[in-house]
Design a protein around this motif. Structure first.
Motif, short mmCIF file in Angstrom:
data_model
loop_
_atom_site.label_atom_id
_atom_site.label_comp_id
_atom_site.label_asym_id
_atom_site.label_seq_id
_atom_site.Cartn_x
_atom_site.Cartn_y
_atom_site.Cartn_z
N ARG A 1 0.82 -1.22 0.00
CA ARG A 1 0.00 0.00 0.00
C ARG A 1 0.85 1.26 0.00
NH1 ARG A 1 -5.31 -0.73 0.59
NH2 ARG A 1 -5.54 1.46 1.19
N PHE A 2 2.06 1.18 -0.54
CA PHE A 2 2.95 2.33 -0.73
C PHE A 2 3.43 2.93 0.59
CE2 PHE A 2 -0.08 2.13 -4.25
CZ PHE A 2 0.80 1.95 -5.32
N VAL A 3 3.32 2.20 1.69
CA VAL A 3 3.81 2.68 2.98
C VAL A 3 5.35 2.62 2.98
CG1 VAL A 3 3.83 2.29 5.47
CG2 VAL A 3 1.72 1.94 4.17
N GLU A 4 5.98 3.71 3.39
CA GLU A 4 7.44 3.77 3.40
C GLU A 4 8.00 2.82 4.45
OE1 GLU A 4 8.30 7.85 4.13
OE2 GLU A 4 7.47 8.54 2.22
N THR A 5 9.01 2.05 4.06
CA THR A 5 9.64 1.11 4.98
C THR A 5 11.09 1.47 5.30
OG1 THR A 5 10.25 -0.33 3.12
CG2 THR A 5 8.16 -0.79 4.26
N GLY A 6 11.66 2.47 4.61
CA GLY A 6 13.03 2.86 4.92
C GLY A 6 13.52 3.98 4.03
N HIS A 7 14.65 4.59 4.45
CA HIS A 7 15.29 5.68 3.71
C HIS A 7 16.81 5.54 3.87
CE1 HIS A 7 11.43 7.99 3.53
NE2 HIS A 7 11.23 7.36 4.68
N ARG A 8 17.53 5.94 2.83
CA ARG A 8 19.00 5.95 2.94
C ARG A 8 19.55 7.18 2.24
NH1 ARG A 8 22.56 4.24 -0.56
NH2 ARG A 8 21.44 2.45 -1.42
N ILE A 9 20.56 7.80 2.89
CA ILE A 9 21.27 8.95 2.34
C ILE A 9 22.76 8.58 2.27
CG2 ILE A 9 21.81 11.40 2.64
CD1 ILE A 9 19.38 11.59 4.50
N PRO A 10 23.43 8.83 1.13
CA PRO A 10 22.89 9.43 -0.09
C PRO A 10 22.15 8.40 -0.95
CG PRO A 10 25.22 8.97 -0.39
CD PRO A 10 24.89 8.63 1.05
N ALA A 11 21.34 8.92 -1.86
CA ALA A 11 20.62 8.05 -2.79
C ALA A 11 21.54 7.63 -3.92
CB ALA A 11 19.42 8.81 -3.36
N ASP A 12 21.26 6.46 -4.48
CA ASP A 12 22.01 5.97 -5.63
C ASP A 12 21.46 6.63 -6.89
OD1 ASP A 12 23.52 4.28 -4.02
OD2 ASP A 12 22.07 2.64 -4.22
N MET A 13 22.19 7.58 -7.44
CA MET A 13 21.81 8.21 -8.71
C MET A 13 23.04 8.85 -9.33
SD MET A 13 19.65 11.61 -7.56
CE MET A 13 18.47 10.67 -6.59
N SER A 14 22.97 9.08 -10.63
CA SER A 14 24.09 9.66 -11.35
C SER A 14 24.19 11.16 -11.09
CB SER A 14 23.94 9.41 -12.85
OG SER A 14 22.84 10.16 -13.37
N ALA A 15 25.34 11.73 -11.45
CA ALA A 15 25.53 13.17 -11.30
C ALA A 15 24.52 13.94 -12.15
CB ALA A 15 26.96 13.55 -11.67
N THR A 16 24.22 13.41 -13.34
CA THR A 16 23.25 14.07 -14.21
C THR A 16 21.85 14.04 -13.60
OG1 THR A 16 24.51 13.45 -16.18
CG2 THR A 16 22.19 14.03 -16.50
N GLN A 17 21.47 12.90 -13.04
CA GLN A 17 20.17 12.81 -12.38
C GLN A 17 20.10 13.75 -11.18
OE1 GLN A 17 20.39 8.57 -11.74
NE2 GLN A 17 18.81 8.15 -13.28
N SER A 18 21.16 13.79 -10.40
CA SER A 18 21.20 14.68 -9.23
C SER A 18 21.05 16.14 -9.64
CB SER A 18 22.50 14.47 -8.47
OG SER A 18 22.60 15.37 -7.38
N GLN A 19 21.72 16.53 -10.71
CA GLN A 19 21.62 17.91 -11.18
C GLN A 19 20.20 18.23 -11.63
OE1 GLN A 19 23.79 20.32 -11.02
NE2 GLN A 19 22.49 21.81 -12.08
N ASP A 20 19.56 17.28 -12.32
CA ASP A 20 18.18 17.47 -12.76
C ASP A 20 17.25 17.63 -11.56
OD1 ASP A 20 15.95 17.68 -14.35
OD2 ASP A 20 15.92 15.59 -14.98
N VAL A 21 17.47 16.81 -10.52
CA VAL A 21 16.66 16.91 -9.31
C VAL A 21 16.83 18.30 -8.68
CG1 VAL A 21 16.36 16.07 -6.96
CG2 VAL A 21 16.68 14.44 -8.82
N HIS A 22 18.06 18.75 -8.53
CA HIS A 22 18.30 20.06 -7.93
C HIS A 22 17.57 21.16 -8.71
CE1 HIS A 22 21.39 18.15 -5.49
NE2 HIS A 22 21.55 19.27 -4.84
N GLU A 23 17.66 21.11 -10.03
CA GLU A 23 17.04 22.16 -10.84
C GLU A 23 15.52 22.11 -10.73
OE1 GLU A 23 18.56 21.48 -14.73
OE2 GLU A 23 20.56 22.26 -14.27
N GLN A 24 14.94 20.90 -10.79
CA GLN A 24 13.48 20.80 -10.73
C GLN A 24 12.94 21.17 -9.35
OE1 GLN A 24 11.07 17.89 -12.51
NE2 GLN A 24 12.61 17.14 -13.94
N VAL A 25 13.64 20.76 -8.29
CA VAL A 25 13.18 21.08 -6.94
C VAL A 25 13.21 22.59 -6.71
CG1 VAL A 25 13.77 20.91 -4.49
CG2 VAL A 25 13.72 18.86 -5.90
N GLU A 26 14.28 23.24 -7.15
CA GLU A 26 14.34 24.70 -6.97
C GLU A 26 13.21 25.37 -7.75
OE1 GLU A 26 17.35 28.54 -7.43
OE2 GLU A 26 18.13 26.50 -7.67
#
Length: 380
Positions: free
Chosen positions: A190-215
């Motif tokens: 049912r989409f209930v969160e069971t855990g979190h980890r930092i940092p996330a596994d993603m590429s530098a390009t994906q991370s940059q896209d996330v930063h730009e979209q979040v801002e």
């Protein structure tokens, strides 16, 4: 400077208030009650934060009434109502799933017909903790998803977004969002969160896209003060933003962010900004941290717990709590409040953290008598 806390009286009984200068007991989920209680204080406020979704709009009302900068009433309303937030993100040219706020079954079926073949998600427009979130794979399954929902209350239907889930957490400094952590999320039934980890596994390009979209997203909804928690997916077509929260992330994400960036004081950054001080450089991310929710299965009566104290006494454990005890009834996990505890650890890398959490989980044994079976015939 003094730190003032406000909370509902029932929640204060077990609360640790040792870091607060004073505590105001009031209904913090009621804007009028919160304004009345905090206005009575002899204090000059410079800022304020909400820590629960139901407190975001009351905080906005308090800030407006007492004249200190915080989330605005319009931003609070937008972020609390998922349909309004999605529309703001579309207007900012950010990718979003098709969605519609509907008033009942017929409108929902109409949306499903226009966006076939699905699947779709049905959920409250202002829900939280994955409560009442249903996956609908065909129009024939819609009635089951609508069963039990309050009559006459609009709900949200949207296209299902496929891909791993993440979150971006940070603080707004000088009116600009600063991401301090990208967390990788794990989900259960049912989409209930069971855990979190930092940092996330993603590429530098994906991370940059996330930063730009979040801002872009935070500026689009007008979030110019305070902390934020933004959920998103990484899909085959790129980043798709989900919900935006005008509050810190839960599940110890702010704590873990400080562990992975030694020297970071997340709330200190917020206080400096509220006081008009120059921001300090963001410490480098050099470690990892993660948390896992404890979910006891199967449903039934909890007979015994073994290995808990030994497992959570390890040096790498940051925090841990078990919220069930022998004799308690174990119910299915349908939303976040149904989970049975948590463990938070730190480590040198993501793989290190995952291994430590696995080891801890393997050392804890729950004996449960499943529903319908006599006591003493439980399964571990």
């Amino acid at each position: 400077m003094e730190l003032v806390g406000a909370e509902r009286p029932a929640h204060l009984a077990d609360a640790d208030t040792s870091l607060l200068s004073s505590v105001v007991a009031c209904d913090v989920e009621d804007p009028a009650a919160a304004v009345e209680a905090l206005r009575a204080l002899d204090a000059t406020f410079v800022g304020g934060l909400a820590f629960r979704d139901l407190c975001v709009e009351p905080l906005a009302a308090v800030g407006e009434a007492l004249g200190f900068p915080c989330v605005s009433p319009l931003t609070a309303r937008t972020t609390r109502n998922k349909d309004l937030c999605r529309e703001q993100l579309r207007q900012a040219a950010l990718p979003q799933p098709a969605s519609r706020l509907v008033n009942g079954r017929e409108e929902a079926l109409e949306f499903l017909g226009k966006t076939a073949p699905g699947p779709w998600i049905v959920k409250p427009r202002d829900g939280m903790g994955s409560a009442d979130v249903d996956l609908v794979r065909s129009p024939d399954a819609l009635d089951a998803a609508l069963a039990g929902r309050p009559a006459g209350v609009p709900f949200l239907v949207e296209e299902f977004v496929s891909g791993p889930e993440y979150s971006a957490d940070g603080v707004v400094l000088g009116g600009r969002p600063v991401i301090v952590a990208l967390a990788q999320k794990s989900l259960g039934p049912r989409f209930v969160e069971t855990g979190h980890r930092i940092p996330a596994d993603m590429s530098a390009t994906q991370s940059q896209d996330v930063h730009e979209q979040v801002e872009t997203a935070l500026l689009a909804v007008g979030l110019t003060h305070g902390l934020f928690h933004v959920e998103f997916w990484l899909t085959e077509d790129g980043v798709v933003l989900g919900e935006i929260h005008a509050r810190p992330g839960g599940a110890f994400i702010p704590t873990m962010a400080e562990y992975v960036r030694p020297g970071l004081e997340l709330y200190g950054m917020y206080v400096d900004d509220a006081l008009g001080a120059e921001p300090v450089p963001l410490p480098v991310l050099s470690r990892s941290a993660g948390m896992r929710h404890i979910i006891v299965e199967p449903p039934g009566r909890l007979v015994s717990v073994s290995g808990w104290e030994d497992a959570v006494s390890a040096q790498e454990v940051i925090a841990a709590r078990l919220s069930v005890k022998p004799g308690d009834e174990i119910t299915p996990v349908c939303w976040s409040a149904d989970r049975h505890g948590f463990v938070v650890v730190e480590g040198a890398s993501g793989a290190d953290v995952d291994a430590r959490l696995d080891q801890i989980q393997d050392r804890i044994v729950f004996e449960v008598t499943p529903t319908g079976q006599p006591t003493g015939s439980g399964d571990a």
